[in-house]
Design a protein around this motif. Structure first.
Motif, PDB file in Angstrom:
ATOM      1  N   LEU A 188       0.826  -1.213   0.000  1.00 33.34           N
ATOM      2  CA  LEU A 188       0.000   0.000   0.000  1.00 33.34           C
ATOM      3  C   LEU A 188       0.858   1.261   0.000  1.00 33.34           C
ATOM      4  N   ILE A 189       1.958   1.240   0.758  1.00 34.38           N
ATOM      5  CA  ILE A 189       2.870   2.392   0.753  1.00 34.38           C
ATOM      6  C   ILE A 189       3.424   2.622  -0.648  1.00 34.38           C
ATOM      7  N   THR A 190       3.825   1.533  -1.308  1.00 28.67           N
ATOM      8  CA  THR A 190       4.396   1.646  -2.655  1.00 28.67           C
ATOM      9  C   THR A 190       3.334   2.102  -3.654  1.00 28.67           C
ATOM     10  N   LEU A 191       2.107   1.591  -3.506  1.00 26.56           N
ATOM     11  CA  LEU A 191       1.012   2.016  -4.386  1.00 26.56           C
ATOM     12  C   LEU A 191       0.809   3.523  -4.301  1.00 26.56           C
ATOM     13  N   GLN A 192       0.818   4.078  -3.101  1.00 21.28           N
ATOM     14  CA  GLN A 192       0.621   5.509  -2.942  1.00 21.28           C
ATOM     15  C   GLN A 192       1.784   6.316  -3.514  1.00 21.28           C
ATOM     16  N   VAL A 193       2.990   5.771  -3.424  1.00 19.55           N
ATOM     17  CA  VAL A 193       4.132   6.443  -4.045  1.00 19.55           C
ATOM     18  C   VAL A 193       3.942   6.508  -5.558  1.00 19.55           C
ATOM     19  N   VAL A 194       3.537   5.401  -6.147  1.00 15.37           N
ATOM     20  CA  VAL A 194       3.309   5.379  -7.591  1.00 15.37           C
ATOM     21  C   VAL A 194       2.220   6.374  -7.979  1.00 15.37           C
ATOM     22  N   ARG A 195       1.198   6.502  -7.142  1.00 16.10           N
ATOM     23  CA  ARG A 195       0.101   7.450  -7.404  1.00 16.10           C
ATOM     24  C   ARG A 195       0.486   8.884  -7.087  1.00 16.10           C
ATOM     25  N   GLY A 196       1.621   9.082  -6.394  1.00 12.75           N
ATOM     26  CA  GLY A 196       2.040  10.427  -6.023  1.00 12.75           C
ATOM     27  C   GLY A 196       1.270  10.976  -4.847  1.00 12.75           C
ATOM     28  N   LYS A 197       0.759  10.079  -4.000  1.00 11.77           N
ATOM     29  CA  LYS A 197      -0.068  10.487  -2.869  1.00 11.77           C
ATOM     30  C   LYS A 197       0.603  10.122  -1.547  1.00 11.77           C
ATOM     31  N   GLN A 198       0.223  10.848  -0.505  1.00 12.73           N
ATOM     32  CA  GLN A 198       0.718  10.541   0.834  1.00 12.73           C
ATOM     33  C   GLN A 198       0.017   9.283   1.337  1.00 12.73           C
ATOM     34  N   SER A 199       0.780   8.350   1.895  1.00 12.39           N
ATOM     35  CA  SER A 199       0.188   7.104   2.370  1.00 12.39           C
ATOM     36  C   SER A 199      -0.340   7.243   3.789  1.00 12.39           C
ATOM     37  N   HIS A 200       0.472   7.747   4.696  1.00 11.43           N
ATOM     38  CA  HIS A 200       0.079   7.847   6.092  1.00 11.43           C
ATOM     39  C   HIS A 200      -0.782   9.095   6.347  1.00 11.43           C
ATOM     40  N   PHE A 201      -1.828   8.925   7.138  1.00 15.30           N
ATOM     41  CA  PHE A 201      -2.702  10.003   7.614  1.00 15.30           C
ATOM     42  C   PHE A 201      -3.568  10.626   6.517  1.00 15.30           C
TER      43      PHE A 201
END
Length: 314
Positions: free
Chosen positions: A96-109
């Motif tokens: 999930l952390i990597t998915l958000q990086v690929v999307r350019g989004k913050q993962s936590h909070f």
């Protein structure tokens, strides 16, 4: 300290997870070099890189500790399943952390959209599962009879301190005062105290240089799992050169002193962060507490090397 276990005795899911984190660390390192995006004041691939490196050490440490449980025992079977559950939860969190990086989004909070909120809620559940699985393993290690008493206590105490370090993550989730003042904040929770996330930070780690940062205690506490057993390994390696270290009782005492000092330092770092104080800008109470811990540790170390008789049930 007992010799390293054969590879076949290690918890295989944790070992394979560590191997996958090596791959992710390499991918993240490439991202740091090739992707110039910045997120919350840091290169966007910094988080998966730091998390993957941390998980490599964490997973391999637990894989070794589980190998210390008696073979064929119920504790070994329960520990194997706990380690497998922990592996699955950790793998999902990193995905999930990597998915958000690929999307350019913050993962936590991140509560900006229903999808982002669902991802963070899922990450929250994986952390709870991970923590509970680690708690099961810690209890099993506390109950296990490990022949070398210094190793037994290094494993037991480091696993408990690591649990405390992991629990700091739960302190980061509640909204900050500024977020409470907003009607519908996109970000709920923070790792910084007294300042917004993403401000000036230390090189490499990114820890805040203007306010408190709970990631410091989180990191320090979790890596007791490696550092305390490594200290015992160093003491054992030095035993042929220093007669006192050849004494198993002295190694046990030094392990207990080191564990107590580590726990005290963890509490001090947590206290400092919760007061909104940067790591490198301690005030007088923090310095006084640090000096007290240092003096007591030095005295206890000297006493451990001199005293010949100390009984402690394994």
């Amino acid at each position: 300290m007992s010799s390293a276990p054969q590879l076949r005795t290690l918890h295989r899911p944790l070992v394979w997870f560590a191997a996958s984190m090596v791959v992710l660390a390499l991918v993240s390192a490439g991202g740091l070099l090739l992707d110039d995006r910045i997120l919350v004041g840091a290169p966007i691939w910094a988080k998966p890189f730091k998390f993957s490196v941390s998980f490599i050490a964490y997973a391999l440490s637990l894989a070794w500790m589980l190998s210390l449980l008696p073979g064929g025992s119920r504790a070994r079977r329960v520990g194997w399943w706990a380690g497998t559950v922990l592996t699955a939860a950790s793998l999902l969190e990193m995905a999930l952390i990597t998915l958000q990086v690929v999307r350019g989004k913050q993962s936590h909070f991140n509560q900006a959209t229903p999808f982002d909120a669902a991802l963070f809620q899922t990450m929250g559940m994986t952390v709870v599962v991970l923590w509970l699985a680690a708690l099961v393993i810690a209890v099993l290690l506390l109950r296990a009879r490990i022949l070398d008493r210094a190793t037994a206590w290094a494993v037991r105490l480091s696993s408990l301190i690591a649990l405390a370090g992991a629990s700091i993550g739960f302190v980061m989730v509640p909204p900050t005062p500024d977020q409470l003042a907003q009607d519908d904040p996109a970000i709920v929770g923070a790792h910084s105290v007294g300042v917004p996330d993403g401000g000036p930070g230390m090189p490499l780690t990114g820890w805040s240089t203007t306010g408190g940062d709970l990631r410091i205690a989180h990191f320090f506490g979790m890596h007791a799992l490696q550092l305390i057993p490594l200290l015992l390994l160093a003491l054992s390696a030095l035993a042929p050169r220093f007669a006192r270290l050849a004494d198993a009782q002295i190694r046990l005492r030094l392990t207990l002193v080191a564990s107590a000092a580590y726990a005290a330092a963890f509490l001090l770092l947590t206290w400092q962060a919760l007061r909104g104080q940067p790591l490198l800008s301690p005030d007088a109470p923090t310095l006084t507490a640090a000096a007290t811990v240092t003096i007591l540790t030095a005295a206890a170390t000297a006493l451990s090397l001199r005293t010949r008789h100390l009984e402690l049930a394994a």
